[in-house]
Motif scaffolding. Structure first.
Motif, PDB file in Angstrom:
ATOM      1  N   GLY A 197       0.801  -1.201   0.000  1.00 18.10           N
ATOM      2  CA  GLY A 197       0.000   0.000   0.000  1.00 18.10           C
ATOM      3  C   GLY A 197       0.845   1.268   0.000  1.00 18.10           C
ATOM      4  O   GLY A 197       2.027   1.236  -0.377  1.00 18.10           O
ATOM      5  N   ALA A 198       0.239   2.360   0.416  1.00 20.51           N
ATOM      6  CA  ALA A 198       0.933   3.654   0.401  1.00 20.51           C
ATOM      7  C   ALA A 198       0.727   4.367   1.735  1.00 20.51           C
ATOM      8  O   ALA A 198      -0.309   4.216   2.386  1.00 20.51           O
ATOM      9  CB  ALA A 198       0.399   4.518  -0.736  1.00 20.51           C
ATOM     10  N   PHE A 199       1.723   5.165   2.098  1.00 20.43           N
ATOM     11  CA  PHE A 199       1.615   6.005   3.284  1.00 20.43           C
ATOM     12  C   PHE A 199       1.327   7.431   2.840  1.00 20.43           C
ATOM     13  O   PHE A 199       1.983   7.963   1.930  1.00 20.43           O
ATOM     14  CB  PHE A 199       2.898   5.954   4.106  1.00 20.43           C
ATOM     15  CG  PHE A 199       3.060   4.679   4.880  1.00 20.43           C
ATOM     16  CD1 PHE A 199       2.420   4.506   6.089  1.00 20.43           C
ATOM     17  CD2 PHE A 199       3.839   3.642   4.375  1.00 20.43           C
ATOM     18  CE1 PHE A 199       2.562   3.321   6.805  1.00 20.43           C
ATOM     19  CE2 PHE A 199       3.990   2.466   5.090  1.00 20.43           C
ATOM     20  CZ  PHE A 199       3.347   2.294   6.298  1.00 20.43           C
ATOM     21  N   LEU A 254      -2.010   4.782   6.673  1.00 20.98           N
ATOM     22  CA  LEU A 254      -1.765   3.720   5.700  1.00 20.98           C
ATOM     23  C   LEU A 254      -2.997   3.526   4.804  1.00 20.98           C
ATOM     24  O   LEU A 254      -4.113   3.326   5.290  1.00 20.98           O
ATOM     25  CB  LEU A 254      -1.436   2.404   6.396  1.00 20.98           C
ATOM     26  CG  LEU A 254      -1.326   1.179   5.470  1.00 20.98           C
ATOM     27  CD1 LEU A 254      -0.134   1.337   4.523  1.00 20.98           C
ATOM     28  CD2 LEU A 254      -1.225  -0.106   6.264  1.00 20.98           C
ATOM     29  N   LEU A 255      -2.762   3.606   3.537  1.00 19.54           N
ATOM     30  CA  LEU A 255      -3.781   3.280   2.537  1.00 19.54           C
ATOM     31  C   LEU A 255      -3.408   1.913   1.981  1.00 19.54           C
ATOM     32  O   LEU A 255      -2.536   1.798   1.126  1.00 19.54           O
ATOM     33  CB  LEU A 255      -3.794   4.352   1.442  1.00 19.54           C
ATOM     34  CG  LEU A 255      -4.750   4.169   0.264  1.00 19.54           C
ATOM     35  CD1 LEU A 255      -6.186   4.001   0.732  1.00 19.54           C
ATOM     36  CD2 LEU A 255      -4.642   5.345  -0.697  1.00 19.54           C
ATOM     37  N   HIS A 256      -4.060   0.864   2.511  1.00 16.71           N
ATOM     38  CA  HIS A 256      -3.713  -0.500   2.129  1.00 16.71           C
ATOM     39  C   HIS A 256      -4.048  -0.727   0.654  1.00 16.71           C
ATOM     40  O   HIS A 256      -4.958  -0.116   0.103  1.00 16.71           O
ATOM     41  CB  HIS A 256      -4.465  -1.506   3.010  1.00 16.71           C
ATOM     42  CG  HIS A 256      -3.946  -2.887   2.898  1.00 16.71           C
ATOM     43  ND1 HIS A 256      -4.474  -3.827   2.037  1.00 16.71           N
ATOM     44  CD2 HIS A 256      -2.916  -3.507   3.538  1.00 16.71           C
ATOM     45  CE1 HIS A 256      -3.819  -4.963   2.154  1.00 16.71           C
ATOM     46  NE2 HIS A 256      -2.858  -4.790   3.064  1.00 16.71           N
ATOM     47  N   SER A 303      -5.923   4.147   9.440  1.00 12.14           N
ATOM     48  CA  SER A 303      -6.193   3.420   8.201  1.00 12.14           C
ATOM     49  C   SER A 303      -7.043   4.282   7.282  1.00 12.14           C
ATOM     50  O   SER A 303      -8.003   4.937   7.731  1.00 12.14           O
ATOM     51  CB  SER A 303      -6.925   2.112   8.504  1.00 12.14           C
ATOM     52  OG  SER A 303      -6.120   1.279   9.291  1.00 12.14           O
ATOM     53  N   LEU A 304      -6.685   4.299   6.019  1.00 10.00           N
ATOM     54  CA  LEU A 304      -7.345   5.140   5.034  1.00 10.00           C
ATOM     55  C   LEU A 304      -7.901   4.296   3.886  1.00 10.00           C
ATOM     56  O   LEU A 304      -7.501   3.141   3.675  1.00 10.00           O
ATOM     57  CB  LEU A 304      -6.346   6.165   4.474  1.00 10.00           C
ATOM     58  CG  LEU A 304      -5.590   7.014   5.492  1.00 10.00           C
ATOM     59  CD1 LEU A 304      -4.481   7.799   4.818  1.00 10.00           C
ATOM     60  CD2 LEU A 304      -6.545   7.942   6.245  1.00 10.00           C
ATOM     61  N   SER A 305      -8.799   4.883   3.163  1.00  6.33           N
ATOM     62  CA  SER A 305      -9.373   4.201   1.996  1.00  6.33           C
ATOM     63  C   SER A 305      -9.598   5.199   0.875  1.00  6.33           C
ATOM     64  O   SER A 305     -10.069   6.322   1.098  1.00  6.33           O
ATOM     65  CB  SER A 305     -10.694   3.528   2.356  1.00  6.33           C
ATOM     66  OG  SER A 305     -11.284   2.955   1.201  1.00  6.33           O
ATOM     67  N   LEU A 306      -9.243   4.805  -0.327  1.00  6.72           N
ATOM     68  CA  LEU A 306      -9.504   5.597  -1.520  1.00  6.72           C
ATOM     69  C   LEU A 306     -10.770   5.112  -2.216  1.00  6.72           C
ATOM     70  O   LEU A 306     -11.603   5.904  -2.661  1.00  6.72           O
ATOM     71  CB  LEU A 306      -8.305   5.506  -2.473  1.00  6.72           C
ATOM     72  CG  LEU A 306      -8.374   6.322  -3.763  1.00  6.72           C
ATOM     73  CD1 LEU A 306      -8.476   7.810  -3.463  1.00  6.72           C
ATOM     74  CD2 LEU A 306      -7.155   6.035  -4.639  1.00  6.72           C
TER      75      LEU A 306
END
Length: 397
Positions: A315-317, A327-329, A366-369
């Motif tokens: 993922g991306a930070f 963190l965007l898993h 934790s994040l989500s796009l």
């Protein structure tokens, strides 16, 4: 009656002679006379009493067979009898220039006695390690010429204080603290050190500092050194270290991005080690913890803007607040399957994401796009993801 009186007188006289004999033998008397009127040698420094002050000389009783004389040119630096201020009865130390002149007097010098006495004082100061003031007179190719105790001394450039190592001329005309390193009267050699005096003063201040400093204290100092791993701060007697991790809540790649040499800074003492003379400091702990702002301003479900700081296979930070990365898993990048994070996001890119989980204890968010849009038909959306659902992810945030 007269006979008895004579007998008494005889006994008294005999008694007196016996007492005198017991008190001092002829040998003792001769030794006493020899010591009392001993002829001094060239170079001796002896005590004397001023007998008479004339226009061109001073007569001094030094306990020798003949009196000593000090000519006007040997009285002091100016050779002026009146300027010396001597009066009959004054006790002085004098230097023997000549045991006997043509008139049978001992030739003396007040100026030389004072100089020689000063050399002895200098030797004592070297022995006891005293810190003394010296006046810087001039600069030469090897260092600085100083006046200390009225003597000409030399301060090598290697012994100049650390703050003036590259600017020796700035010390000319100033009074500075020094310690005497070497006294060699025969060679008229007097070596001093400003650095040694500073080290002693610093050691004293360090001891005082540790006696009053406590963990949790807030102190102010100046940045005295910068390294790749942090900054040293002089807090008045000792240098404390701000590790690069304690400079800011943000990630810091270079210390000079936050602090500059000589800058004044207020820091918090977070660790003390008197035995090793080590002090650990923190700059960021005097700043508001960004996680406190996060909980207030970014609850779960919020839509926030973040900048991609790095990409990983999982993922991306993204930095969502100064000092906070989420963190965007990879599974939250798109409703479609994503093979590589870099296929969707690039470092430096700014995107809007949804907060789907906060773990304040582990400082993870934790994040989500993908959850910014509705899922395709037939796909069940999940909105309860948490950072601890990814056990294979190291804490890199």
């Amino acid at each position: 009656m007269s006979t008895e009186s004579g007998a008494v007188l005889t006994e008294q006289k005999e008694g007196t002679d016996q007492d005198s004999s017991a008190a001092m033998t002829m040998e003792d008397y001769l030794h006493f006379e020899e010591e009392a009127f001993k002829t001094p040698n060239h170079g001796d420094i002896v005590d004397g009493i001023v007998v008479r002050v004339d226009a061109d000389e001073v007569l001094v009783d030094i306990g020798a067979k003949a009196e000593g004389v000090i000519s006007s040119k040997e009285l002091g630096l100016r050779g002026d009898v009146d300027s010396v201020g001597l009066e009959p009865g004054d006790q002085i130390k004098v230097y023997v220039l000549q045991p006997e002149n043509d008139e049978g007097n001992v030739v003396l010098s007040l100026r030389r006695a004072r100089a020689e006495t000063t050399w002895l004082v200098a030797a004592d100061k070297q022995t006891d390690g005293s810190v003394m003031d010296a006046d810087v007179r001039e600069q030469n190719k090897g260092g600085l010429i100083v006046n200390i105790l009225g003597l000409r001394g030399f301060l090598p450039s290697s012994q100049v204080g650390r703050a003036y190592a590259g600017t020796l001329e700035s010390l000319v005309g100033r009074r500075i603290p020094v310690k005497i390193l070497e006294v060699n009267r025969k060679r008229n050699r007097l070596i001093v050190s400003q650095k040694a005096a500073e080290d002693e003063d610093r050691a004293r201040k360090r001891e005082e500092l540790f006696s009053r400093l406590q963990t949790g204290s807030t102190v102010t100092g100046n940045v005295s050194g910068i390294t790749s791993y942090g900054a040293f701060v002089d807090i008045g007697g000792a240098d404390g270290l701000i590790h690069i991790s304690e400079l800011s809540w943000d990630r810091v790649s270079k210390v000079t991005d936050v602090l500059q040499l000589g800058e004044e800074v207020t820091v918090k003492v977070i660790k003390l080690d008197p035995e090793q003379s080590r002090i650990s400091l923190s700059l960021r702990q005097l700043q508001q913890d960004p996680w406190e702002r996060l909980v207030q301003s970014m609850p779960v479900g919020s839509i926030v803007e973040g900048q991609v700081t790095k990409t990983k296979k999982y993922g991306a930070f993204l930095q969502v607040l100064p000092g906070i990365e989420g963190l965007l898993h990879i599974s939250e990048l798109s409703w479609d399957h994503v093979e590589r994070t870099e296929d969707v996001l690039k470092v430096g890119e700014t995107v809007q994401v949804k907060v789907i989980g906060i773990d304040t204890a582990r400082r993870r968010i934790s994040l989500s796009l993908k959850q910014l849009s509705a899922p395709p038909a037939g796909v069940v959306a999940r909105s309860d993801h948490r950072a601890d659902e990814y056990p294979d992810i190291e804490d890199e945030s």
